[in-house]
Design an enzyme around this catalytic site. Structure first.
Site, short mmCIF file in Angstrom:
data_model
loop_
_atom_site.label_atom_id
_atom_site.label_comp_id
_atom_site.label_asym_id
_atom_site.label_seq_id
_atom_site.Cartn_x
_atom_site.Cartn_y
_atom_site.Cartn_z
N CYS A 91 0.87 -1.18 0.00
CA CYS A 91 0.00 0.00 0.00
C CYS A 91 0.91 1.23 0.00
CB CYS A 91 -0.94 -0.03 1.21
SG CYS A 91 -0.09 0.03 2.80
N HIS A 92 0.46 2.31 0.59
CA HIS A 92 1.25 3.54 0.60
C HIS A 92 2.45 3.42 1.54
CE1 HIS A 92 2.21 7.75 0.29
NE2 HIS A 92 2.20 7.85 1.60
#
Length: 131
Positions: A91-92
């Protein structure tokens, strides 16, 4: 006779409980560095999953990643993946992918990799992304 039967039932319950625990332990989650993730991406059998929003995905993602947004329908979306093949998620920065890795494990996926630091670390390490 009743003591033997009771002992047998207790033993049976113990054996079944241990067997179920062994089944759970077959699923593993491993945190990987960006270098290790790059190696995993070279393997055809590894399923690479970006769990960020569509907008985040469009701004840049790992080569070959598929976008499965982490939301209330995440579990249903996992049906497109093969539980017997390794899955690498990111993800981020690592928060969402950690949650998703746990969901994958509970769903019966056998081998799960989670990119430590997410795409933020990936980009910091000057690894390639695509738009």
């Amino acid at each position: 006779m009743i003591k033997k039967l009771t002992c047998f039932l207790i033993l049976l319950i113990f054996v079944v409980g241990c067997k179920e625990k062994q089944q759970e332990d077959l699923s593993t989650i491993q945190m990987v560095s960006s270098d290790e993730m790059e190696e995993l991406m070279q393997q055809e059998k590894t399923q690479l999953v970006d769990v960020r929003t569509e907008k985040e995905f469009e701004s840049g993602h790992l080569i070959g990643a598929q976008n499965i947004v982490y939301d209330e329908n995440f579990l249903e979306k996992l049906e497109s993946l093969d539980k017997n093949k390794p899955v690498a998620v990111y993800c981020h920065s690592g928060g969402r992918s950690e949650k998703c890795a746990e969901i994958l494990k509970k769903a019966g996926f056998k081998k799960i990799y989670d990119l430590e630091g997410g795409i933020t670390q990936w980009e910091y390490d000057k690894k390639d992304t695509v738009k």
